[in-house]
Design a protein around this motif. Structure first.
Motif, PDB file in Angstrom:
ATOM      1  N   ALA A   1      51.522  56.785   3.630  1.00 20.35           N
ATOM      2  CA  ALA A   1      50.755  57.632   4.545  1.00 20.35           C
ATOM      3  C   ALA A   1      49.392  57.017   4.782  1.00 20.35           C
ATOM      4  CB  ALA A   1      50.610  59.033   3.961  1.00 20.35           C
ATOM      5  N   ASN A   2      48.896  57.194   5.987  1.00 17.52           N
ATOM      6  CA  ASN A   2      47.568  56.748   6.354  1.00 17.52           C
ATOM      7  C   ASN A   2      46.783  57.985   6.778  1.00 17.52           C
ATOM      8  OD1 ASN A   2      45.290  55.866   7.849  1.00 17.52           O
ATOM      9  ND2 ASN A   2      46.267  53.893   8.196  1.00 17.52           N
ATOM     10  N   GLU A   3      45.896  58.456   5.908  1.00 14.56           N
ATOM     11  CA  GLU A   3      45.140  59.668   6.204  1.00 14.56           C
ATOM     12  C   GLU A   3      44.225  59.502   7.411  1.00 14.56           C
ATOM     13  OE1 GLU A   3      43.272  61.691   2.970  1.00 14.56           O
ATOM     14  OE2 GLU A   3      44.878  61.124   1.590  1.00 14.56           O
ATOM     15  N   GLU A   4      43.798  58.297   7.661  1.00 13.73           N
ATOM     16  CA  GLU A   4      42.896  58.048   8.782  1.00 13.73           C
ATOM     17  C   GLU A   4      43.589  58.273  10.127  1.00 13.73           C
ATOM     18  OE1 GLU A   4      40.521  54.178  10.028  1.00 13.73           O
ATOM     19  OE2 GLU A   4      40.072  54.787   7.962  1.00 13.73           O
TER      20      GLU A   4
ATOM     21  N   ILE B   1      52.685  58.935   8.833  1.00 14.48           N
ATOM     22  CA  ILE B   1      53.432  58.964   7.582  1.00 14.48           C
ATOM     23  C   ILE B   1      54.794  58.327   7.830  1.00 14.48           C
ATOM     24  CG2 ILE B   1      54.367  61.284   7.946  1.00 14.48           C
ATOM     25  CD1 ILE B   1      54.000  61.660   4.878  1.00 14.48           C
ATOM     26  N   LYS B   2      55.202  57.494   6.889  1.00 21.44           N
ATOM     27  CA  LYS B   2      56.475  56.799   6.994  1.00 21.44           C
ATOM     28  C   LYS B   2      57.288  57.113   5.753  1.00 21.44           C
ATOM     29  CE  LYS B   2      58.562  52.257   7.455  1.00 21.44           C
ATOM     30  NZ  LYS B   2      58.337  50.819   7.498  1.00 21.44           N
ATOM     31  N   CYS B   3      58.535  57.458   5.966  1.00 20.23           N
ATOM     32  CA  CYS B   3      59.422  57.801   4.865  1.00 20.23           C
ATOM     33  C   CYS B   3      60.701  56.985   5.001  1.00 20.23           C
ATOM     34  CB  CYS B   3      59.728  59.297   4.907  1.00 20.23           C
ATOM     35  SG  CYS B   3      60.846  59.838   3.625  1.00 20.23           S
TER      36      CYS B   3
ATOM     37  N   THR C   1      59.083  68.880   3.789  1.00 24.30           N
ATOM     38  CA  THR C   1      60.429  68.308   3.889  1.00 24.30           C
ATOM     39  C   THR C   1      60.585  67.123   2.950  1.00 24.30           C
ATOM     40  OG1 THR C   1      60.642  69.055   6.180  1.00 24.30           O
ATOM     41  CG2 THR C   1      62.136  67.293   5.452  1.00 24.30           C
ATOM     42  N   ILE C   2      59.597  66.249   2.908  1.00 20.35           N
ATOM     43  CA  ILE C   2      59.659  65.091   2.005  1.00 20.35           C
ATOM     44  C   ILE C   2      59.755  65.558   0.555  1.00 20.35           C
ATOM     45  CG2 ILE C   2      58.299  63.171   1.069  1.00 20.35           C
ATOM     46  CD1 ILE C   2      57.335  62.702   3.993  1.00 20.35           C
ATOM     47  N   ASN C   3      58.935  66.542   0.177  1.00 16.41           N
ATOM     48  CA  ASN C   3      58.988  67.070  -1.190  1.00 16.41           C
ATOM     49  C   ASN C   3      60.348  67.695  -1.491  1.00 16.41           C
ATOM     50  OD1 ASN C   3      56.367  66.256  -1.700  1.00 16.41           O
ATOM     51  ND2 ASN C   3      55.487  68.248  -1.218  1.00 16.41           N
ATOM     52  N   SER C   4      60.912  68.417  -0.535  1.00 20.20           N
ATOM     53  CA  SER C   4      62.223  69.038  -0.720  1.00 20.20           C
ATOM     54  C   SER C   4      63.321  67.987  -0.850  1.00 20.20           C
ATOM     55  CB  SER C   4      62.545  69.978   0.442  1.00 20.20           C
ATOM     56  OG  SER C   4      61.656  71.070   0.462  1.00 20.20           O
ATOM     57  N   LEU C   5      63.227  66.939  -0.047  1.00 21.02           N
ATOM     58  CA  LEU C   5      64.213  65.867  -0.139  1.00 21.02           C
ATOM     59  C   LEU C   5      64.206  65.229  -1.531  1.00 21.02           C
ATOM     60  CD1 LEU C   5      63.703  64.234   3.353  1.00 21.02           C
ATOM     61  CD2 LEU C   5      65.848  65.232   2.515  1.00 21.02           C
ATOM     62  N   GLU C   6      63.014  65.026  -2.066  1.00 20.62           N
ATOM     63  CA  GLU C   6      62.900  64.412  -3.392  1.00 20.62           C
ATOM     64  C   GLU C   6      63.297  65.375  -4.504  1.00 20.62           C
ATOM     65  OE1 GLU C   6      59.555  61.010  -3.381  1.00 20.62           O
ATOM     66  OE2 GLU C   6      58.752  63.047  -3.082  1.00 20.62           O
ATOM     67  N   GLU C   7      62.692  66.552  -4.506  1.00 19.98           N
ATOM     68  CA  GLU C   7      62.836  67.476  -5.634  1.00 19.98           C
ATOM     69  C   GLU C   7      64.111  68.312  -5.587  1.00 19.98           C
ATOM     70  OE1 GLU C   7      60.852  67.461  -8.323  1.00 19.98           O
ATOM     71  OE2 GLU C   7      59.783  65.805  -7.377  1.00 19.98           O
TER      72      GLU C   7
END
Length: 91
Positions: free
Chosen positions: A42-45, A49-51, A26-32
């Protein structure tokens, strides 16, 4: 173990993977596709994720976000609120 803690230790966490695919997609779609300007952290640990949106969302972007929320809520019902809770916070 995945962040959703649905799978047993050492096994792939299908719920974590589904949540990641939905949110990152969704984030990629919003951008692209929608051309939105976003600030993503984002915190992988922790799996957090914050957008943040830099402008007011376009109408087509609301559809993308609503679709993601719909899918996440379905996952929560299917796998249980113990593993996924969808919460909204007005800011």
């Amino acid at each position: 173990m995945g962040h959703a803690e649905y799978a047993k230790p050492g096994e792939p966490d299908v719920l974590c993977a589904a949540i990641s695919a939905l949110t990152i997609g969704t984030i990629n779609s919003l951008e692209e596709l929608a051309g939105e300007r976003l600030s993503v952290t984002a915190n992988e640990e922790t799996g957090f994720i914050k957008c943040d949106f830099e402008d007011i969302l376009q109408e087509k972007s609301y559809f993308l976000v609503d679709s993601m929320v719909f899918s996440l809520e379905n996952l929560s019902r299917e796998y249980g609120r113990r593993y996924l809770q969808v919460k909204f916070e007005e800011v």
